[in-house]
Motif scaffolding. Structure first.
Motif, PDB file in Angstrom:
ATOM      1  N   ASN A   1      47.461 -43.972  13.046  1.00 54.61           N
ATOM      2  CA  ASN A   1      46.191 -43.335  12.700  1.00 54.61           C
ATOM      3  C   ASN A   1      45.012 -43.974  13.410  1.00 54.61           C
ATOM      4  OD1 ASN A   1      48.209 -42.786  10.657  1.00 54.61           O
ATOM      5  ND2 ASN A   1      46.600 -41.686   9.555  1.00 54.61           N
ATOM      6  N   ILE A   2      44.925 -45.287  13.340  1.00 52.84           N
ATOM      7  CA  ILE A   2      43.772 -45.947  13.957  1.00 52.84           C
ATOM      8  C   ILE A   2      43.821 -45.791  15.468  1.00 52.84           C
ATOM      9  CG2 ILE A   2      42.687 -48.193  14.379  1.00 52.84           C
ATOM     10  CD1 ILE A   2      43.280 -48.946  11.539  1.00 52.84           C
ATOM     11  N   ARG A   3      45.012 -45.856  16.060  1.00 43.21           N
ATOM     12  CA  ARG A   3      45.119 -45.653  17.499  1.00 43.21           C
ATOM     13  C   ARG A   3      44.656 -44.245  17.878  1.00 43.21           C
ATOM     14  NH1 ARG A   3      50.854 -46.554  20.179  1.00 43.21           N
ATOM     15  NH2 ARG A   3      50.337 -48.705  19.615  1.00 43.21           N
ATOM     16  N   THR A   4      45.077 -43.256  17.063  1.00 39.83           N
ATOM     17  CA  THR A   4      44.683 -41.871  17.349  1.00 39.83           C
ATOM     18  C   THR A   4      43.168 -41.717  17.308  1.00 39.83           C
ATOM     19  OG1 THR A   4      46.755 -41.026  16.440  1.00 39.83           O
ATOM     20  CG2 THR A   4      44.919 -39.478  16.596  1.00 39.83           C
ATOM     21  N   GLU A   5      42.578 -42.262  16.220  1.00 43.86           N
ATOM     22  CA  GLU A   5      41.129 -42.145  16.099  1.00 43.86           C
ATOM     23  C   GLU A   5      40.408 -42.883  17.215  1.00 43.86           C
ATOM     24  OE1 GLU A   5      39.759 -40.134  14.083  1.00 43.86           O
ATOM     25  OE2 GLU A   5      41.600 -39.665  12.994  1.00 43.86           O
TER      26      GLU A   5
ATOM     27  N   ASN B   1      35.964 -38.772  23.539  1.00 42.22           N
ATOM     28  CA  ASN B   1      34.673 -38.118  23.318  1.00 42.22           C
ATOM     29  C   ASN B   1      33.528 -38.905  23.956  1.00 42.22           C
ATOM     30  OD1 ASN B   1      34.975 -35.623  21.555  1.00 42.22           O
ATOM     31  ND2 ASN B   1      36.226 -37.110  20.429  1.00 42.22           N
ATOM     32  N   ALA B   2      33.681 -40.207  24.002  1.00 41.62           N
ATOM     33  CA  ALA B   2      32.643 -41.010  24.648  1.00 41.62           C
ATOM     34  C   ALA B   2      32.550 -40.661  26.137  1.00 41.62           C
ATOM     35  CB  ALA B   2      32.932 -42.490  24.465  1.00 41.62           C
ATOM     36  N   ASP B   3      33.727 -40.466  26.774  1.00 46.17           N
ATOM     37  CA  ASP B   3      33.711 -40.075  28.191  1.00 46.17           C
ATOM     38  C   ASP B   3      33.025 -38.725  28.388  1.00 46.17           C
ATOM     39  OD1 ASP B   3      35.027 -42.370  28.879  1.00 46.17           O
ATOM     40  OD2 ASP B   3      37.031 -41.450  28.842  1.00 46.17           O
ATOM     41  N   LEU B   4      33.369 -37.765  27.475  1.00 44.86           N
ATOM     42  CA  LEU B   4      32.747 -36.443  27.566  1.00 44.86           C
ATOM     43  C   LEU B   4      31.252 -36.523  27.306  1.00 44.86           C
ATOM     44  CD1 LEU B   4      35.450 -34.285  25.748  1.00 44.86           C
ATOM     45  CD2 LEU B   4      34.959 -34.356  28.201  1.00 44.86           C
ATOM     46  N   MET B   5      30.892 -37.397  26.374  1.00 45.96           N
ATOM     47  CA  MET B   5      29.474 -37.540  26.051  1.00 45.96           C
ATOM     48  C   MET B   5      28.696 -38.015  27.264  1.00 45.96           C
ATOM     49  SD  MET B   5      27.792 -39.712  22.937  1.00 45.96           S
ATOM     50  CE  MET B   5      28.468 -41.245  23.574  1.00 45.96           C
ATOM     51  N   ASP B   6      29.327 -38.908  28.041  1.00 47.04           N
ATOM     52  CA  ASP B   6      28.654 -39.368  29.245  1.00 47.04           C
ATOM     53  C   ASP B   6      28.448 -38.219  30.226  1.00 47.04           C
ATOM     54  OD1 ASP B   6      28.504 -41.885  28.318  1.00 47.04           O
ATOM     55  OD2 ASP B   6      30.332 -42.599  29.325  1.00 47.04           O
TER      56      ASP B   6
ATOM     57  N   GLU C   1      28.611 -34.737  29.463  1.00 52.83           N
ATOM     58  CA  GLU C   1      27.945 -33.537  28.973  1.00 52.83           C
ATOM     59  C   GLU C   1      26.877 -33.822  27.928  1.00 52.83           C
ATOM     60  OE1 GLU C   1      30.931 -30.887  27.596  1.00 52.83           O
ATOM     61  OE2 GLU C   1      32.117 -30.989  29.443  1.00 52.83           O
ATOM     62  N   GLY C   2      27.024 -35.013  27.234  1.00 48.94           N
ATOM     63  CA  GLY C   2      26.071 -35.366  26.195  1.00 48.94           C
ATOM     64  C   GLY C   2      26.140 -34.495  24.978  1.00 48.94           C
ATOM     65  N   ALA C   3      27.351 -33.914  24.691  1.00 48.54           N
ATOM     66  CA  ALA C   3      27.458 -32.939  23.601  1.00 48.54           C
ATOM     67  C   ALA C   3      28.487 -33.309  22.552  1.00 48.54           C
ATOM     68  CB  ALA C   3      27.809 -31.562  24.188  1.00 48.54           C
ATOM     69  N   HIS C   4      28.961 -34.528  22.519  1.00 48.97           N
ATOM     70  CA  HIS C   4      30.034 -34.886  21.594  1.00 48.97           C
ATOM     71  C   HIS C   4      29.672 -36.097  20.728  1.00 48.97           C
ATOM     72  CE1 HIS C   4      33.008 -32.136  23.392  1.00 48.97           C
ATOM     73  NE2 HIS C   4      32.377 -32.411  24.541  1.00 48.97           N
ATOM     74  N   VAL C   5      28.404 -36.276  20.483  1.00 49.86           N
ATOM     75  CA  VAL C   5      27.968 -37.413  19.677  1.00 49.86           C
ATOM     76  C   VAL C   5      28.500 -37.305  18.246  1.00 49.86           C
ATOM     77  CG1 VAL C   5      25.979 -38.635  18.754  1.00 49.86           C
ATOM     78  CG2 VAL C   5      25.926 -37.737  21.091  1.00 49.86           C
ATOM     79  N   ASP C   6      28.454 -36.097  17.669  1.00 50.87           N
ATOM     80  CA  ASP C   6      28.934 -35.922  16.290  1.00 50.87           C
ATOM     81  C   ASP C   6      30.423 -36.239  16.166  1.00 50.87           C
ATOM     82  OD1 ASP C   6      26.435 -35.209  15.503  1.00 50.87           O
ATOM     83  OD2 ASP C   6      26.808 -33.034  15.632  1.00 50.87           O
ATOM     84  N   ALA C   7      31.201 -35.825  17.150  1.00 49.14           N
ATOM     85  CA  ALA C   7      32.640 -36.110  17.107  1.00 49.14           C
ATOM     86  C   ALA C   7      32.897 -37.610  17.138  1.00 49.14           C
ATOM     87  CB  ALA C   7      33.352 -35.422  18.282  1.00 49.14           C
ATOM     88  N   VAL C   8      32.132 -38.336  17.937  1.00 46.26           N
ATOM     89  CA  VAL C   8      32.277 -39.792  17.992  1.00 46.26           C
ATOM     90  C   VAL C   8      31.951 -40.410  16.642  1.00 46.26           C
ATOM     91  CG1 VAL C   8      31.385 -41.914  19.023  1.00 46.26           C
ATOM     92  CG2 VAL C   8      31.853 -39.912  20.469  1.00 46.26           C
TER      93      VAL C   8
ATOM     94  N   GLU D   1      32.096 -38.970  13.689  1.00 49.88           N
ATOM     95  CA  GLU D   1      33.122 -38.620  12.700  1.00 49.88           C
ATOM     96  C   GLU D   1      34.372 -39.486  12.864  1.00 49.88           C
ATOM     97  OE1 GLU D   1      33.825 -34.494  13.186  1.00 49.88           O
ATOM     98  OE2 GLU D   1      31.898 -33.879  12.307  1.00 49.88           O
ATOM     99  N   GLY D   2      34.763 -39.729  14.105  1.00 48.60           N
ATOM    100  CA  GLY D   2      35.921 -40.594  14.336  1.00 48.60           C
ATOM    101  C   GLY D   2      35.683 -41.997  13.823  1.00 48.60           C
ATOM    102  N   ALA D   3      34.490 -42.507  14.064  1.00 52.41           N
ATOM    103  CA  ALA D   3      34.160 -43.846  13.573  1.00 52.41           C
ATOM    104  C   ALA D   3      34.171 -43.901  12.054  1.00 52.41           C
ATOM    105  CB  ALA D   3      32.801 -44.268  14.119  1.00 52.41           C
ATOM    106  N   MET D   4      33.668 -42.831  11.427  1.00 51.94           N
ATOM    107  CA  MET D   4      33.664 -42.791   9.954  1.00 51.94           C
ATOM    108  C   MET D   4      35.078 -42.736   9.402  1.00 51.94           C
ATOM    109  SD  MET D   4      30.421 -40.245   9.244  1.00 51.94           S
ATOM    110  CE  MET D   4      30.670 -40.311   7.475  1.00 51.94           C
ATOM    111  N   ARG D   5      35.993 -42.027  10.098  1.00 53.27           N
ATOM    112  CA  ARG D   5      37.371 -41.975   9.634  1.00 53.27           C
ATOM    113  C   ARG D   5      38.027 -43.352   9.725  1.00 53.27           C
ATOM    114  NH1 ARG D   5      37.252 -36.708  12.039  1.00 53.27           N
ATOM    115  NH2 ARG D   5      37.960 -37.555  14.057  1.00 53.27           N
ATOM    116  N   ILE D   6      37.711 -44.071  10.781  1.00 55.66           N
ATOM    117  CA  ILE D   6      38.234 -45.441  10.902  1.00 55.66           C
ATOM    118  C   ILE D   6      37.715 -46.308   9.766  1.00 55.66           C
ATOM    119  CG2 ILE D   6      38.173 -47.539  12.304  1.00 55.66           C
ATOM    120  CD1 ILE D   6      38.243 -45.796  14.773  1.00 55.66           C
TER     121      ILE D   6
END
Length: 591
Positions: free
Chosen positions: A367-371, A378-383, A385-392, A394-399
């Protein structure tokens, strides 16, 4: 004078001197034994030595008496000492070897019946022929001695004497092979002291003694006295006693933590200890002598010979226990099979610890590896496109949530190792409901005490007739529960609220108290718990392809187990889930 073997004439004064030595040695040994009367076997040994001394003293009186009546009197009175010896010998052997559970008043009374009858018959011999058929004076080597012909009862008491002597010698023979030198010396001294007069009496009855009319048994009591003195002084007969061995081995068998069932070579149960009776849920009095296959589940799958083990699960659900059933063969000295011992080693805690480690390992590795991978992706995509901040985020909150669950697991394990603590039920439930209501304000959380309910008709439905197992309910205000229940209830309600996707989500909590049980039922109208989650929980472990999504359900199951409770998960009519937690009730203020 008295004629002895080979025609040698032994002066009567010499015989008297020998008997005096016998009396002195026997009296000394009896006094030493009496001084240690608190030790096992000391009192019966004193009685036996006193009987020998009594017999020896009146043997001398009989030998030196000048009249027929005097000789008969002293001969009859010797029976008081004669009959004490075999009974005392057997009682001594039983106490000395740790079989003192046979040394009880009723058994002593039964053993004394034949001796008492013998003494009575000796006192009344003039009016019957039961003890002696004939008594006369005969002259041997110029001296008059009694010649008595035994009657029917004479042979009864003779056989009885040898029987008790044999029974008393049997447990002592086992000590001759002892690894402890003092016990070997003690047992050899006792056996020599017993066999010497016993052998002389056998020779007398067979007519193989120099003076056929004179029983030389009292003379050989001198040998007995020396042997007993050696056992007492040299080998610490009453200072180092094996009496604890027999009882200790039985005590170890009965009180050992492992269950043990003894079966004979025909696979019938011949013994079992208290732990085995509890494990198998049987009454020892009812199963002794029964086929082992009727007492031990899957007995036919256990190996027949040697030493091997099989995994065995007894019970159902969270109350089940896992055992390693080990079979140890029992053989005699000729390596012939006598049966075996089936022992049950409880490995439930070990397996559950292994289960917990497997789950925690899965969570950390999967689980932690997946998250983490999602965050990096998403961090790579954010760099770019700058459009995946929320996904990042949410992943951190799940961890973080997984980390919190892990801390909760550790917390309930710590609480489970702290017996003697409790919390009020009302406090536990109300604080839990308040916390979840604040965290999930869109979910209606309903709390009710003291009634059942089938949760069939929504958050406001009440069915007071549906109580735990039909039992009457009590006021929950004076009930307390294990602190572990706090984490269990919080996670049950949180899961019900967090995953509830209904248009009008609700969670109902009802706490019902009976005489010894607290039942907490949590129902919701959400999507329910998936089959693969339940499969992993029911099986008790996880696999790489079949595992839960997190720690929540495992925390609930482990916490209920640590609280000695029972957990059931059912589908609710109309959709949703009903989770029921039953734990032992603790009276308020009892801890």
């Amino acid at each position: 004078m008295l004629l002895t073997a080979g025609g040698y004439v032994l002066p009567s004064g010499t015989l008297t001197a020998v008997m005096l030595v016998t009396v002195v040695v026997g009296t000394t040994a009896a006094l030493l034994a009496w001084r240690e009367r608190q030790e096992p076997g000391a009192v019966p040994l004193t009685a036996m030595l006193a009987g020998q001394v009594w017999w020896s003293v009146f043997f001398v009186f009989e030998f030196r008496a000048g009249t027929f009546a005097g000789k008969v009197f002293y001969s009859d009175i010797q029976w008081l000492g004669v009959v004490v010896i075999p009974v005392a010998w057997l009682l001594f052997a039983l106490e000395y070897t740790g079989r003192d559970h046979y040394v009880r008043p009723r058994y002593v009374a039964l053993l004394s019946v034949v001796p008492v009858v013998t003494v009575v018959l000796a006192a009344t011999n003039a009016s019957h022929d039961l003890l002696y058929l004939d008594t006369e004076l005969v002259t041997e080597a110029g001296r008059q001695v009694l010649d008595r012909t035994g009657g029917p009862w004479y042979w009864v008491i003779t056989g009885y004497t040898y029987l008790l002597g044999l029974l008393g010698s049997i447990p002592l023979l086992g000590l001759v092979r002892s690894d402890a030198l003092p016990f070997r010396g003690q047992s050899l001294g006792l056996l020599v002291g017993t066999l010497a007069p016993w052998a002389s009496n056998v020779l007398f009855l067979a007519g193989a003694v120099p003076v056929p009319s004179l029983d030389p048994t009292p003379v050989f009591f001198a040998v007995s006295g020396v042997a007993y003195l050696g056992a007492i002084t040299r080998f610490r007969l009453l200072g180092t006693s094996p009496s604890a061995n027999h009882r200790a081995r039985r005590l170890v068998f009965e009180r050992m933590r492992e269950g043990a069932v003894v079966v004979d070579r025909h696979d019938y149960v011949v013994d079992l200890n208290e732990q085995a009776a509890e494990i198998l849920d049987v009454d020892p009095r009812e199963v002794l002598g029964s086929p082992a296959a009727e007492v031990i589940p899957r007995y036919e799958q256990l190996p027949e010979e040697g030493r091997a083990s099989r995994h065995l699960t007894l019970g159902e659900g969270l109350q089940s226990r896992q055992y390693d059933a080990t079979v140890t063969a029992v053989a005699d000295f000729h390596d012939r099979s006598l049966g075996g011992v089936v022992s049950f080693h409880d490995v439930s805690d070990h397996l559950r610890r292994q289960q917990r480690l497997e789950v925690l390992n899965r969570v950390l590795r999967h689980n932690i590896r997946t998250e983490t991978n999602l965050i990096y992706g998403n961090a790579d995509l954010m760099d770019a496109e700058g459009a995946h901040v929320d996904a990042v985020k949410e992943g951190a909150m799940r961890i973080e949530a997984i980390s919190d669950k892990a801390r909760d697991v550790i917390d309930i394990f710590e609480r489970g190792r702290q017996p003697g603590q409790s919390l009020m039920l009302t406090t536990v439930v109300e604080e839990c409901i308040e916390e979840i209501s604040d965290e999930y304000p869109t979910v209606t959380v309903d709390l009710e005490f003291g009634s059942g309910g089938d949760f069939a008709d929504g958050p406001d439905a009440v069915d007071a007739a549906d109580t735990a197992d039909g039992a009457s309910t009590d006021d929950p205000d004076d009930a307390a529960v294990s602190p572990v229940v706090t984490s269990v209830l919080k996670n049950v309600v949180e899961n019900a609220a967090e995953h509830n996707t209904a248009a009008d989500p609700w969670v109902r909590v009802r706490a019902t108290c009976t005489e010894g049980v607290v039942e907490i039922r949590v129902a919701d109208n959400g999507p329910g718990i998936s089959d693969h989650e339940r499969t992993a929980l029911d099986r008790g472990n996880e696999t790489p392809l079949d595992h839960g999504s997190g720690l929540g359900l495992w925390l609930i199951a482990w916490g209920t187990e640590l609280a000695d409770g029972d957990l059931t998960i059912d589908d609710r009519d109309g959709g949703g889930t009903v989770v029921t937690v039953r734990v032992p009730r603790i009276a308020a203020g009892s801890l």
